[in-house]
Write a protein that holds these residues in place. Structure first.
Motif, short mmCIF file in Angstrom:
data_model
loop_
_atom_site.label_atom_id
_atom_site.label_comp_id
_atom_site.label_asym_id
_atom_site.label_seq_id
_atom_site.Cartn_x
_atom_site.Cartn_y
_atom_site.Cartn_z
N VAL A 37 25.07 -52.74 3.91
CA VAL A 37 24.31 -51.54 4.23
C VAL A 37 22.88 -51.70 3.72
CG1 VAL A 37 24.12 -49.04 3.87
CG2 VAL A 37 26.38 -50.10 4.15
N VAL A 38 21.91 -51.38 4.58
CA VAL A 38 20.50 -51.45 4.19
C VAL A 38 20.22 -50.34 3.18
CG1 VAL A 38 18.10 -51.31 4.97
CG2 VAL A 38 19.80 -52.46 6.39
N SER A 39 19.65 -50.73 2.05
CA SER A 39 19.31 -49.78 0.99
C SER A 39 17.96 -50.20 0.42
CB SER A 39 20.40 -49.81 -0.10
OG SER A 39 20.14 -48.83 -1.09
N ASP A 40 17.70 -49.78 -0.81
CA ASP A 40 16.49 -50.24 -1.49
C ASP A 40 16.90 -50.82 -2.84
OD1 ASP A 40 15.79 -48.06 -3.77
OD2 ASP A 40 16.60 -47.06 -2.01
N ALA A 41 16.07 -51.68 -3.38
CA ALA A 41 16.41 -52.42 -4.59
C ALA A 41 16.54 -51.52 -5.81
CB ALA A 41 15.37 -53.52 -4.85
N MET A 42 15.86 -50.38 -5.84
CA MET A 42 15.94 -49.50 -6.99
C MET A 42 17.25 -48.71 -6.99
SD MET A 42 13.23 -46.79 -8.58
CE MET A 42 13.19 -45.71 -7.18
N CYS A 43 17.61 -48.14 -5.86
CA CYS A 43 18.82 -47.31 -5.79
C CYS A 43 20.09 -48.13 -5.62
CB CYS A 43 18.71 -46.30 -4.65
SG CYS A 43 17.47 -45.01 -4.92
N CYS A 61 11.66 -44.43 -1.53
CA CYS A 61 11.59 -45.46 -2.57
C CYS A 61 10.75 -46.66 -2.12
CB CYS A 61 13.00 -45.91 -2.98
SG CYS A 61 13.91 -44.63 -3.88
N VAL A 62 10.91 -47.05 -0.85
CA VAL A 62 10.13 -48.18 -0.32
C VAL A 62 8.64 -47.82 -0.31
CG1 VAL A 62 9.66 -49.55 1.76
CG2 VAL A 62 12.01 -49.23 0.96
N LYS A 63 8.31 -46.59 0.05
CA LYS A 63 6.90 -46.18 0.02
C LYS A 63 6.33 -46.21 -1.39
CE LYS A 63 6.79 -43.33 4.15
NZ LYS A 63 6.70 -41.98 4.70
N GLN A 64 7.20 -46.04 -2.38
CA GLN A 64 6.77 -46.07 -3.79
C GLN A 64 6.65 -47.50 -4.32
OE1 GLN A 64 5.70 -43.17 -5.14
NE2 GLN A 64 6.23 -42.46 -3.08
#
Length: 114
Positions: A37-43, A61-64
């Motif tokens: 599943v596509v997610s972000d590295a922080m979450c 999160c990606v925008k941050q």
């Protein structure tokens, strides 16, 4: 004596030619295909914005400044490249092909998982 000198010269030249190839082979990543599943590295697996859909949290999160990631089982792999496609498949199950270096995959292709 000339023969010994020639053999040594050939060995030195062979080492000089082959050494960069060996180094290149060791530093290049492994080709892999992963499904997750596509997610972000922080979450990773658990999105922090509980009141928002996973895709919305991921995009925030990606925008941050965090990177896209792929959650495959219990593993979280950082994804590089193809950001438009990764955004398109935010929080969806996909199959990603690319080159792995440690826990980071340089994405070559991304498709919805079957």
């Amino acid at each position: 004596m000339k023969i010994m000198l020639s053999v040594k010269a050939i060995l030195v030249l062979a080492a000089a030619v082959l050494a960069p190839l060996v180094i290149l082979a060791q530093t290049s990543g492994d080709q892999k295909t992963l499904t997750g599943v596509v997610s972000d590295a922080m979450c990773g697996q658990t999105h922090m914005m509980k009141d928002k859909p996973a895709a919305e949290c991921l995009r925030y999160c990606v925008k941050q400044g965090t990177k896209y990631a792929l959650v495959a089982g219990k593993n979280v792999y950082t994804l590089e490249g193809h950001e438009v496609d990764l955004d398109k498949y935010a929080a969806q199950k996909v199959t990603v092909k690319g080159t792995m270096k440690g826990e980071t995959m340089t994405v070559e292709s991304i498709l919805p998982a079957k």
